[in-house]
Design a protein around this motif. Structure first.
Motif, PDB file in Angstrom:
ATOM      1  N   ARG A   1       0.804  -1.216   0.000  1.00  0.00           N
ATOM      2  CA  ARG A   1       0.000   0.000   0.000  1.00  0.00           C
ATOM      3  C   ARG A   1       0.849   1.283   0.000  1.00  0.00           C
ATOM      4  N   PRO A   2       1.761   1.417  -0.953  1.00  0.00           N
ATOM      5  CA  PRO A   2       2.537   2.663  -1.026  1.00  0.00           C
ATOM      6  C   PRO A   2       1.635   3.848  -1.337  1.00  0.00           C
ATOM      7  N   GLN A   3       1.872   4.971  -0.655  1.00  0.00           N
ATOM      8  CA  GLN A   3       1.044   6.151  -0.785  1.00  0.00           C
ATOM      9  C   GLN A   3       1.865   7.339  -1.264  1.00  0.00           C
ATOM     10  N   ALA A   4       1.228   8.207  -2.043  1.00  0.00           N
ATOM     11  CA  ALA A   4       1.898   9.409  -2.538  1.00  0.00           C
ATOM     12  C   ALA A   4       2.461  10.210  -1.363  1.00  0.00           C
ATOM     13  N   GLY A   5       3.688  10.674  -1.530  1.00  0.00           N
ATOM     14  CA  GLY A   5       4.342  11.476  -0.507  1.00  0.00           C
ATOM     15  C   GLY A   5       5.182  10.666   0.459  1.00  0.00           C
ATOM     16  N   GLN A   6       5.015   9.345   0.480  1.00  0.00           N
ATOM     17  CA  GLN A   6       5.846   8.524   1.345  1.00  0.00           C
ATOM     18  C   GLN A   6       7.279   8.456   0.807  1.00  0.00           C
ATOM     19  N   ARG A   7       8.186   8.075   1.686  1.00  0.00           N
ATOM     20  CA  ARG A   7       9.591   7.921   1.296  1.00  0.00           C
ATOM     21  C   ARG A   7       9.966   6.451   1.410  1.00  0.00           C
ATOM     22  N   TRP A   8      10.467   5.889   0.307  1.00  0.00           N
ATOM     23  CA  TRP A   8      10.800   4.471   0.243  1.00  0.00           C
ATOM     24  C   TRP A   8      12.254   4.283  -0.160  1.00  0.00           C
ATOM     25  N   LEU A   9      12.793   3.142   0.234  1.00  0.00           N
ATOM     26  CA  LEU A   9      14.136   2.714  -0.154  1.00  0.00           C
ATOM     27  C   LEU A   9      14.012   1.428  -0.954  1.00  0.00           C
ATOM     28  N   ASP A  10      14.585   1.404  -2.163  1.00  0.00           N
ATOM     29  CA  ASP A  10      14.602   0.196  -2.987  1.00  0.00           C
ATOM     30  C   ASP A  10      16.030  -0.350  -2.983  1.00  0.00           C
ATOM     31  N   VAL A  11      16.216  -1.486  -2.358  1.00  0.00           N
ATOM     32  CA  VAL A  11      17.544  -2.058  -2.125  1.00  0.00           C
ATOM     33  C   VAL A  11      17.892  -3.029  -3.245  1.00  0.00           C
ATOM     34  N   GLY A  12      19.061  -2.841  -3.853  1.00  0.00           N
ATOM     35  CA  GLY A  12      19.424  -3.682  -4.982  1.00  0.00           C
ATOM     36  C   GLY A  12      18.462  -3.467  -6.126  1.00  0.00           C
ATOM     37  N   THR A  13      18.282  -2.217  -6.502  1.00  0.00           N
ATOM     38  CA  THR A  13      17.238  -1.850  -7.460  1.00  0.00           C
ATOM     39  C   THR A  13      17.419  -2.484  -8.834  1.00  0.00           C
ATOM     40  N   SER A  14      18.656  -2.881  -9.181  1.00  0.00           N
ATOM     41  CA  SER A  14      18.958  -3.457 -10.499  1.00  0.00           C
ATOM     42  C   SER A  14      18.471  -2.513 -11.595  1.00  0.00           C
ATOM     43  N   THR A  15      17.512  -2.926 -12.405  1.00  0.00           N
ATOM     44  CA  THR A  15      17.038  -2.044 -13.477  1.00  0.00           C
ATOM     45  C   THR A  15      15.784  -1.268 -13.074  1.00  0.00           C
ATOM     46  N   GLY A  16      15.541  -1.149 -11.770  1.00  0.00           N
ATOM     47  CA  GLY A  16      14.580  -0.165 -11.275  1.00  0.00           C
ATOM     48  C   GLY A  16      13.119  -0.577 -11.261  1.00  0.00           C
ATOM     49  N   PHE A  17      12.826  -1.879 -11.218  1.00  0.00           N
ATOM     50  CA  PHE A  17      11.420  -2.291 -11.262  1.00  0.00           C
ATOM     51  C   PHE A  17      10.616  -1.714 -10.100  1.00  0.00           C
ATOM     52  N   TYR A  18      11.007  -2.031  -8.870  1.00  0.00           N
ATOM     53  CA  TYR A  18      10.238  -1.545  -7.728  1.00  0.00           C
ATOM     54  C   TYR A  18      10.314  -0.033  -7.594  1.00  0.00           C
ATOM     55  N   ALA A  19      11.446   0.549  -7.902  1.00  0.00           N
ATOM     56  CA  ALA A  19      11.561   2.014  -7.858  1.00  0.00           C
ATOM     57  C   ALA A  19      10.541   2.654  -8.786  1.00  0.00           C
ATOM     58  N   GLY A  20      10.383   2.093  -9.983  1.00  0.00           N
ATOM     59  CA  GLY A  20       9.416   2.632 -10.929  1.00  0.00           C
ATOM     60  C   GLY A  20       7.982   2.474 -10.464  1.00  0.00           C
TER      61      GLY A  20
END
Length: 219
Positions: free
Chosen positions: A52-71
């Motif tokens: 349940r990620p919400q706009a304005g939250q701050r997240w860390l994507d560990v081992g992002t590789s080609t950025g799937f979760y970051a995107g």
């Protein structure tokens, strides 16, 4: 960044061709590992429904590789610190998931002593399988999370047979079971776990009043 203290699996990310081909592998990997149709859209849907990620939250994507979760997180309006040990991976990630909400960092969180303000959530997709010291990495994720925040992990779990044993000895890969992971996330409670073939998804939440509970135990 020196690759000398990294596993063979981690060092492979510094090869020029690995970042170029990783996104294609990532699109197909869960289908192969789970023995059922499991594309990126399904994975993203599962994460969004449970994390349940919400706009304005701050997240860390560990081992992002080609950025799937970051995107996925940026598309939900979250601010993201996306970390990886490989500059080549980060270049591919920035090209595939361009967003002003994502900051890209070449850093090994297992070793760095990374210390920003607490995150609302942390994601890690298969990073736990490759890291040299998975217990230390999990401890860092727990430390970086604010009270009430969540950790979302996707990884290949332990399975019988010789294949994982060979990958552990030759490639430095690690295949933990769910109980082991939970033990190494101090102050977090498991809220969801689902296994699809060899693929484990799980979500933990950090206790809201960890410090108060500790102080009460000392009285």
């Amino acid at each position: 960044m020196s690759p000398k203290t990294l596993t063979l699996a981690q060092r492979s990310n510094f090869l020029p061709l690995t970042p170029l081909g990783y996104a294609r592998w990532r699109e197909r990997s869960l289908t192969l590992l789970s023995a059922q149709p499991f594309g990126l859209e399904r994975e993203a849907g599962l994460f969004k429904a449970l994390g349940r990620p919400q706009a304005g939250q701050r997240w860390l994507d560990v081992g992002t590789s080609t950025g799937f979760y970051a995107g996925v997180l940026a598309a939900q309006g979250c601010r993201v610190d996306a970390a990886d040990i490989s500059a080549g991976m980060l270049r591919q990630a920035a090209a595939r998931a361009p967003s002003a909400l994502i900051s890209w960092h070449q850093v090994n969180l297992e070793q760095s002593g990374w210390d920003p303000e607490g995150y609302d959530g942390v994601t890690a997709g298969a990073t736990l399988n490759e890291t040299a010291d998975p217990a230390r990495l999990l401890g860092e994720l727990a430390r970086l999370l604010r009270p009430g925040g969540v950790v979302w992990l996707m990884y290949v779990t332990r399975a019988p047979g010789l294949t994982q044993l060979a990958l552990t000895r030759l490639g430095g890969l690690y295949f933990p079971d769910l109980a082991w992971v939970s033990r190494h996330l101090p102050g977090l409670t498991l809220e969801h776990a689902s296994q699809h073939g060899a693929v484990q998804f799980a979500l933990w939440r950090k206790e809201e009043h960890t410090s108060s509970a500790v102080q009460g135990a000392k009285l």
